[in-house]
Design a protein around this motif. Structure first.
Motif, PDB file in Angstrom:
ATOM      1  N   TYR A 330      72.913  31.318  96.500  1.00 42.56           N
ATOM      2  CA  TYR A 330      72.532  31.221  97.808  1.00 42.56           C
ATOM      3  C   TYR A 330      70.887  31.522  97.888  1.00 42.56           C
ATOM      4  O   TYR A 330      70.306  32.207  96.832  1.00 42.56           O
ATOM      5  CB  TYR A 330      73.039  31.943  98.844  1.00 42.56           C
ATOM      6  CG  TYR A 330      74.527  31.751  99.230  1.00 42.56           C
ATOM      7  CD1 TYR A 330      74.606  30.978 100.218  1.00 42.56           C
ATOM      8  CD2 TYR A 330      75.543  31.866  97.985  1.00 42.56           C
ATOM      9  CE1 TYR A 330      76.147  30.403 100.570  1.00 42.56           C
ATOM     10  CE2 TYR A 330      76.934  31.185  98.620  1.00 42.56           C
ATOM     11  CZ  TYR A 330      77.197  30.677  99.630  1.00 42.56           C
ATOM     12  OH  TYR A 330      78.528  30.075 100.059  1.00 42.56           O
ATOM     13  N   SER A 364      76.078  26.976 106.869  1.00 44.12           N
ATOM     14  CA  SER A 364      76.445  25.708 106.516  1.00 44.12           C
ATOM     15  C   SER A 364      76.126  25.068 105.144  1.00 44.12           C
ATOM     16  O   SER A 364      76.918  23.976 105.044  1.00 44.12           O
ATOM     17  CB  SER A 364      75.745  24.618 107.758  1.00 44.12           C
ATOM     18  OG  SER A 364      74.301  24.950 107.587  1.00 44.12           O
ATOM     19  N   ASP A 365      75.334  25.495 104.272  1.00 42.37           N
ATOM     20  CA  ASP A 365      75.144  25.175 103.115  1.00 42.37           C
ATOM     21  C   ASP A 365      74.683  26.350 102.349  1.00 42.37           C
ATOM     22  O   ASP A 365      75.052  27.386 102.738  1.00 42.37           O
ATOM     23  CB  ASP A 365      74.078  24.060 102.891  1.00 42.37           C
ATOM     24  CG  ASP A 365      72.779  24.455 103.438  1.00 42.37           C
ATOM     25  OD1 ASP A 365      72.666  25.493 103.694  1.00 42.37           O
ATOM     26  OD2 ASP A 365      72.291  23.490 104.037  1.00 42.37           O
ATOM     27  N   ASN A 366      74.244  26.425 101.300  1.00 42.27           N
ATOM     28  CA  ASN A 366      73.693  27.470 100.554  1.00 42.27           C
ATOM     29  C   ASN A 366      72.462  27.999 100.847  1.00 42.27           C
ATOM     30  O   ASN A 366      72.189  28.733 100.152  1.00 42.27           O
ATOM     31  CB  ASN A 366      73.577  27.054  98.934  1.00 42.27           C
ATOM     32  CG  ASN A 366      75.145  26.819  98.327  1.00 42.27           C
ATOM     33  OD1 ASN A 366      75.867  26.724  99.023  1.00 42.27           O
ATOM     34  ND2 ASN A 366      75.021  26.790  97.129  1.00 42.27           N
ATOM     35  N   HIS A 367      71.811  27.527 101.849  1.00 42.75           N
ATOM     36  CA  HIS A 367      70.606  28.189 102.449  1.00 42.75           C
ATOM     37  C   HIS A 367      71.033  28.860 103.586  1.00 42.75           C
ATOM     38  O   HIS A 367      71.269  28.553 104.693  1.00 42.75           O
ATOM     39  CB  HIS A 367      69.688  27.069 102.686  1.00 42.75           C
ATOM     40  CG  HIS A 367      68.360  27.504 103.150  1.00 42.75           C
ATOM     41  ND1 HIS A 367      67.595  28.350 102.244  1.00 42.75           N
ATOM     42  CD2 HIS A 367      67.543  27.392 104.187  1.00 42.75           C
ATOM     43  CE1 HIS A 367      66.295  28.615 102.811  1.00 42.75           C
ATOM     44  NE2 HIS A 367      66.279  27.918 103.973  1.00 42.75           N
ATOM     45  N   SER A 372      72.993  32.343 110.552  1.00 44.32           N
ATOM     46  CA  SER A 372      73.940  32.603 109.791  1.00 44.32           C
ATOM     47  C   SER A 372      74.417  34.095 110.283  1.00 44.32           C
ATOM     48  O   SER A 372      75.704  34.391 109.931  1.00 44.32           O
ATOM     49  CB  SER A 372      73.748  32.491 108.324  1.00 44.32           C
ATOM     50  OG  SER A 372      73.397  31.188 108.158  1.00 44.32           O
TER      51      SER A 372
END
Length: 430
Positions: A330, A364-367, A372
């Motif tokens: 991440y 929502s993704d690895n970022h 978040s």
């Protein structure tokens, strides 16, 4: 220390297993769903998994457990997995044993049998690792000048054999620092036993520390070894030492002076060689003045004091710690970093770790972005501390342990804040 990953969608079961295993010297990682389980298995050195069979409300087929079992086996092929299951998934559990699961237990499980299985299979797993594959103990993560100075002192203290008192706010990393001191001491290959005094009922503290003979008190159905016996030759870490009763304090003082004690219900004197590290977030000097903590014991424990500053007092550590918690898969956006640096982190490192775990779930993704982190009242910068506490209590219908987890606090710390702000929990949650 042996690490056990416990996976169950019921927070009460997670809490019960965490307490049971922690009291017997295991370090516990908890996961409440598949995603958290896979993240934990990826990020930590796991020695054994205890896994439930269902994770979504209303589903009782065991299909989720079967899928997760296969995923964990692919990820950690040599890690033993113990299944805990309701009778409705018994056939599936037996099927998974044939596919490589270590064993299964039906709910409600038997504590003794579970502990026996964990001990048996973690020992076996440890023997399968050669010395080159064993990972070193987790190191402290810090960049700040404050922590550099503290760790320099900790390294010097570790090489001696004196008792150490570690002070600091809840969640600041006192247990982690105790780990460091033990792992850098001459006792590093000997037992390192931990006892959380704040998690034990007062009537069980003495039996936990010094052991008890069969029949010594109601419920003592067999003789049991105390933590001092288990730690002989090694180190004993007493967390939240201020909770120890005056009777327990007197016995502890004797052990520190002579190395001798008796189990409850026994006249036979036992002698041990144990180094004691203790920790507290309380003002023990004030407790001494008030008569709730023995002055002579205070000076025996506090040969050297190591004080951990709050996370807000060492801001240079926030981003390095966050990067450690989210792992290499991440990344953090600039806005997320700004949010982390501006937050007060009243729950300290524990609150930061919990926030990062939640952010990975909601990313929502690895970022990971600032949004978040925006899934908990404690992370809303427009709320003051009292409002965050009230929001968490309302959300969890006044259940203290759930609200404390939401806020990144221990239950004792939350109770103190409720008292400080005179919050009427019952009225708030009507």
């Amino acid at each position: 220390m042996i690490q056990v990953l416990v996976i169950d969608d019921n927070p009460d079961i997670l809490e019960a297993l965490d307490l049971l295993l922690s009291l017997h010297g295991y370090k516990v990682q908890k996961a409440i769903n598949r995603k958290e389980a896979v993240l934990a298995a990826s990020r930590y050195r796991i020695d054994l998994v205890i896994q439930d069979m269902n994770f979504d409300h209303g589903i009782t087929s065991g299909s989720e457990g079967k899928s997760l079992f296969k995923e964990l086996k692919a990820l950690k092929p040599n890690v033993p997995i113990i299944l805990i299951t309701a009778w409705t998934q018994l056939e599936t559990a037996i099927e998974l044993v044939k596919l490589g699961a270590t064993d299964y237990l039906q709910k409600p499980w038997d504590d003794s049998k579970l502990l026996k299985l964990v001990a048996e299979h973690t020992n076996k797993n440890s023997e399968q690792l050669d010395s080159s594959s064993k990972q070193p103990p987790d190191s402290m993560i810090y960049h700040s000048e404050e922590m550099h100075a503290l760790m320099a002192d900790a390294k010097k203290v570790a090489s001696s054999d004196v008792n150490v008192l570690i002070t600091g706010a809840n969640g600041s990393g006192k247990e982690k620092l105790a780990d460091y001191v033990h792992q850098h001491s001459s006792r590093q290959t000997a037992p390192f036993i931990k006892v959380n005094m704040g998690a034990l009922p007062h009537e069980l503290m003495e039996a936990e520390l010094f052991g008890a003979e069969k029949g010594a008190f109601t419920g003592a159905n067999q003789s049991r070894e105390g933590r001092f016996e288990a730690a002989d030759g090694g180190t004993l870490f007493l967390d939240e030492i201020g909770n120890l009763s005056l009777t327990g304090q007197m016995k502890l003082l004797r052990v520190l002076q002579t190395g001798e004690f008796e189990r409850l219900g026994s006249n036979q004197t036992i002698k041990v060689d144990v180094r004691v590290l203790s920790a507290t977030n309380a003002d023990l000097t004030k407790a001494v003045t008030q008569g709730s903590f023995r002055e002579d014991l205070y000076y025996r424990l506090n040969v050297i004091e190591l004080h951990l500053p709050t996370l807000n007092a060492r801001k240079a550590d926030i981003i390095p710690l966050a990067m450690h918690f989210i792992g290499s898969e991440y990344s953090l956006s600039d806005e997320a970093k700004q949010f982390l640096m501006s937050h007060s982190w009243q729950g300290n490192v524990r609150e930061l770790e919990n926030a990062c775990k939640r952010a990975m779930v909601f990313a929502s993704d690895n970022h990971i972005t600032e949004s978040s982190f925006d899934h908990s009242p404690k992370n809303n910068p427009t709320l003051n501390e009292q409002q965050r506490i009230e929001a968490a209590l309302t959300k969890h219908a006044g259940v203290i342990k759930h609200a404390a987890n939401e806020l990144g606090l221990s239950r004792q710390a939350l109770y103190r804040r409720i008292d400080k702000y005179q919050i009427d929990v019952e009225a708030l949650c009507k």
